[in-house]
Design a protein around this motif. Structure first.
Motif, PDB file in Angstrom:
ATOM      1  N   VAL A 273      15.223 -17.177  17.810  1.00 39.76           N
ATOM      2  CA  VAL A 273      16.175 -18.627  17.619  1.00 39.76           C
ATOM      3  C   VAL A 273      17.251 -18.276  17.800  1.00 39.76           C
ATOM      4  CG1 VAL A 273      15.249 -18.800  15.161  1.00 39.76           C
ATOM      5  CG2 VAL A 273      16.865 -18.226  15.796  1.00 39.76           C
ATOM      6  N   PRO A 274      17.252 -19.787  18.878  1.00 39.56           N
ATOM      7  CA  PRO A 274      18.956 -19.532  19.627  1.00 39.56           C
ATOM      8  C   PRO A 274      20.568 -19.223  18.139  1.00 39.56           C
ATOM      9  CG  PRO A 274      18.361 -21.551  19.760  1.00 39.56           C
ATOM     10  CD  PRO A 274      17.260 -21.388  18.849  1.00 39.56           C
ATOM     11  N   ALA A 275      21.047 -18.254  18.919  1.00 40.28           N
ATOM     12  CA  ALA A 275      22.449 -17.527  18.359  1.00 40.28           C
ATOM     13  C   ALA A 275      23.245 -18.563  17.145  1.00 40.28           C
ATOM     14  CB  ALA A 275      23.180 -15.943  18.910  1.00 40.28           C
ATOM     15  N   ASN A 276      23.307 -18.231  16.182  1.00 40.31           N
ATOM     16  CA  ASN A 276      23.960 -19.090  15.480  1.00 40.31           C
ATOM     17  C   ASN A 276      25.175 -18.182  15.205  1.00 40.31           C
ATOM     18  OD1 ASN A 276      25.698 -19.571  13.456  1.00 40.31           O
ATOM     19  ND2 ASN A 276      23.729 -20.558  12.377  1.00 40.31           N
ATOM     20  N   PRO A 277      26.161 -18.569  15.755  1.00 39.09           N
ATOM     21  CA  PRO A 277      27.848 -18.445  16.310  1.00 39.09           C
ATOM     22  C   PRO A 277      28.707 -17.356  14.904  1.00 39.09           C
ATOM     23  CG  PRO A 277      28.016 -20.438  16.898  1.00 39.09           C
ATOM     24  CD  PRO A 277      26.275 -19.911  16.897  1.00 39.09           C
ATOM     25  N   VAL A 278      27.838 -18.451  13.466  1.00 38.48           N
ATOM     26  CA  VAL A 278      28.471 -17.895  12.420  1.00 38.48           C
ATOM     27  C   VAL A 278      27.857 -16.781  11.611  1.00 38.48           C
ATOM     28  CG1 VAL A 278      30.446 -19.825  12.511  1.00 38.48           C
ATOM     29  CG2 VAL A 278      28.299 -20.040  11.421  1.00 38.48           C
ATOM     30  N   ALA A 279      26.461 -16.896  12.058  1.00 40.65           N
ATOM     31  CA  ALA A 279      25.640 -15.994  10.958  1.00 40.65           C
ATOM     32  C   ALA A 279      26.080 -14.694  11.874  1.00 40.65           C
ATOM     33  CB  ALA A 279      24.346 -16.365  12.192  1.00 40.65           C
ATOM     34  N   ALA A 280      25.933 -13.779  10.582  1.00 37.43           N
ATOM     35  CA  ALA A 280      25.773 -11.934  10.404  1.00 37.43           C
ATOM     36  C   ALA A 280      24.611 -11.227  10.187  1.00 37.43           C
ATOM     37  CB  ALA A 280      26.548 -11.298   9.967  1.00 37.43           C
ATOM     38  N   SER A 281      23.966 -11.967  10.011  1.00 32.19           N
ATOM     39  CA  SER A 281      21.796 -11.737   9.535  1.00 32.19           C
ATOM     40  C   SER A 281      21.488 -12.793   9.793  1.00 32.19           C
ATOM     41  CB  SER A 281      22.193 -10.290   8.781  1.00 32.19           C
ATOM     42  OG  SER A 281      22.050 -11.564   8.186  1.00 32.19           O
ATOM     43  N   TYR A 282      19.708 -12.642   9.898  1.00 31.35           N
ATOM     44  CA  TYR A 282      19.109 -12.867   9.797  1.00 31.35           C
ATOM     45  C   TYR A 282      17.780 -13.156   9.220  1.00 31.35           C
ATOM     46  CZ  TYR A 282      21.708 -15.284  14.157  1.00 31.35           C
ATOM     47  OH  TYR A 282      22.325 -15.034  15.257  1.00 31.35           O
ATOM     48  N   THR A 283      17.074 -13.967   8.799  1.00 28.76           N
ATOM     49  CA  THR A 283      15.643 -12.890   7.945  1.00 28.76           C
ATOM     50  C   THR A 283      15.220 -14.173   8.410  1.00 28.76           C
ATOM     51  OG1 THR A 283      17.619 -12.430   6.151  1.00 28.76           O
ATOM     52  CG2 THR A 283      14.450 -12.917   5.406  1.00 28.76           C
ATOM     53  N   PHE A 284      13.787 -13.697   9.198  1.00 27.80           N
ATOM     54  CA  PHE A 284      12.651 -13.639   9.494  1.00 27.80           C
ATOM     55  C   PHE A 284      11.157 -14.379   8.590  1.00 27.80           C
ATOM     56  CE2 PHE A 284      14.834 -13.582  13.526  1.00 27.80           C
ATOM     57  CZ  PHE A 284      14.829 -14.279  14.198  1.00 27.80           C
ATOM     58  N   LEU A 285      10.879 -15.230   8.120  1.00 28.40           N
ATOM     59  CA  LEU A 285       9.917 -15.335   7.168  1.00 28.40           C
ATOM     60  C   LEU A 285       8.517 -15.763   8.211  1.00 28.40           C
ATOM     61  CD1 LEU A 285      12.005 -17.378   5.102  1.00 28.40           C
ATOM     62  CD2 LEU A 285      11.103 -14.961   4.545  1.00 28.40           C
ATOM     63  N   ILE A 286       7.246 -15.236   7.716  1.00 24.71           N
ATOM     64  CA  ILE A 286       6.361 -15.712   8.319  1.00 24.71           C
ATOM     65  C   ILE A 286       4.974 -15.593   7.448  1.00 24.71           C
ATOM     66  CG2 ILE A 286       4.731 -15.624  10.611  1.00 24.71           C
ATOM     67  CD1 ILE A 286       6.445 -13.363  11.501  1.00 24.71           C
ATOM     68  N   ALA A 287       3.940 -16.832   6.923  1.00 22.87           N
ATOM     69  CA  ALA A 287       3.167 -17.534   6.180  1.00 22.87           C
ATOM     70  C   ALA A 287       1.990 -17.481   7.149  1.00 22.87           C
ATOM     71  CB  ALA A 287       4.177 -18.564   5.245  1.00 22.87           C
TER      72      ALA A 287
ATOM     73  N   PHE B 280      19.602 -18.093   7.908  1.00 24.29           N
ATOM     74  CA  PHE B 280      20.923 -17.574   8.426  1.00 24.29           C
ATOM     75  C   PHE B 280      21.856 -17.446   7.558  1.00 24.29           C
ATOM     76  CE2 PHE B 280      19.215 -20.675  11.444  1.00 24.29           C
ATOM     77  CZ  PHE B 280      18.865 -19.706  12.848  1.00 24.29           C
ATOM     78  N   TYR B 281      22.617 -16.124   7.328  1.00 27.34           N
ATOM     79  CA  TYR B 281      23.395 -15.220   6.331  1.00 27.34           C
ATOM     80  C   TYR B 281      25.056 -15.809   6.791  1.00 27.34           C
ATOM     81  CZ  TYR B 281      19.197 -15.148   3.544  1.00 27.34           C
ATOM     82  OH  TYR B 281      18.142 -15.447   2.920  1.00 27.34           O
ATOM     83  N   ASP B 282      26.076 -15.560   6.417  1.00 30.77           N
ATOM     84  CA  ASP B 282      27.335 -14.878   7.020  1.00 30.77           C
ATOM     85  C   ASP B 282      28.011 -13.708   6.707  1.00 30.77           C
ATOM     86  OD1 ASP B 282      27.895 -15.433   3.686  1.00 30.77           O
ATOM     87  OD2 ASP B 282      28.924 -16.676   4.216  1.00 30.77           O
ATOM     88  N   LYS B 283      28.794 -12.556   6.747  1.00 25.31           N
ATOM     89  CA  LYS B 283      29.661 -12.021   6.780  1.00 25.31           C
ATOM     90  C   LYS B 283      28.857 -11.424   5.388  1.00 25.31           C
ATOM     91  CE  LYS B 283      31.260 -11.317  10.809  1.00 25.31           C
ATOM     92  NZ  LYS B 283      33.281 -11.063  11.386  1.00 25.31           N
ATOM     93  N   SER B 284      29.232 -11.827   4.307  1.00 28.78           N
ATOM     94  CA  SER B 284      29.380 -11.604   2.931  1.00 28.78           C
ATOM     95  C   SER B 284      27.308 -12.484   2.197  1.00 28.78           C
ATOM     96  CB  SER B 284      29.597 -12.981   2.274  1.00 28.78           C
ATOM     97  OG  SER B 284      29.115 -14.301   2.023  1.00 28.78           O
ATOM     98  N   GLY B 285      26.805 -12.511   3.340  1.00 32.14           N
ATOM     99  CA  GLY B 285      24.941 -12.712   2.612  1.00 32.14           C
ATOM    100  C   GLY B 285      25.131 -14.207   1.853  1.00 32.14           C
ATOM    101  N   LYS B 286      25.958 -15.016   2.140  1.00 29.92           N
ATOM    102  CA  LYS B 286      25.670 -16.159   1.813  1.00 29.92           C
ATOM    103  C   LYS B 286      24.613 -16.899   2.692  1.00 29.92           C
ATOM    104  CE  LYS B 286      28.114 -20.556   0.769  1.00 29.92           C
ATOM    105  NZ  LYS B 286      28.749 -21.099   0.621  1.00 29.92           N
ATOM    106  N   GLU B 287      23.060 -17.370   2.203  1.00 37.36           N
ATOM    107  CA  GLU B 287      22.743 -18.109   3.210  1.00 37.36           C
ATOM    108  C   GLU B 287      23.893 -19.586   3.982  1.00 37.36           C
ATOM    109  OE1 GLU B 287      19.114 -21.457   2.750  1.00 37.36           O
ATOM    110  OE2 GLU B 287      19.036 -19.844   1.941  1.00 37.36           O
TER     111      GLU B 287
END
Length: 104
Positions: free
Chosen positions: A39-53, A95-102
């Protein structure tokens, strides 16, 4: 030995053919079990969780029930091994910020 025009033609053909392998259209069939999700990088995201179904899922409820892989990473791309050839899969990223908030 290839002449310069032959090299240019070969590179043009290779670039056209490889684009389809890197950028499959929606609902296309992947013939690989190893896939790169990006995905395009989100400038405020500290982490990403990829989900596959498994399946071609259009609702959040159906998707959440069918998720078989969750992978958290600090990069906007992930590599996953899919369980079966020729099956349909749906994927999403959170996308999650540095505090882990979605955040998206």
């Amino acid at each position: 030995m290839l002449k310069p025009i032959g090299v240019i033609a070969a590179l043009l053909i290779w670039s056209i053919l490889s684009f389809g392998q890197v950028m499959p259209a929606d609902f296309s069939v992947l013939n690989y079990r190893i896939a790169v999700f990006s995905v395009p990088a989100n400038p405020v995201a500290a982490s990403y969780t990829f989900l596959i179904a498994k399946g071609n899922l259009t609702t959040n409820e159906a998707f959440n029930k069918a998720v078989f892989l969750k992978h958290k990473t600090t990069k906007p791309q992930d590599v996953a091994e899919l369980p079966e050839w020729g099956k349909k899969y749906t994927w999403r990223v959170v996308f999650y910020d540095k505090s882990g908030k979605e955040i998206g």
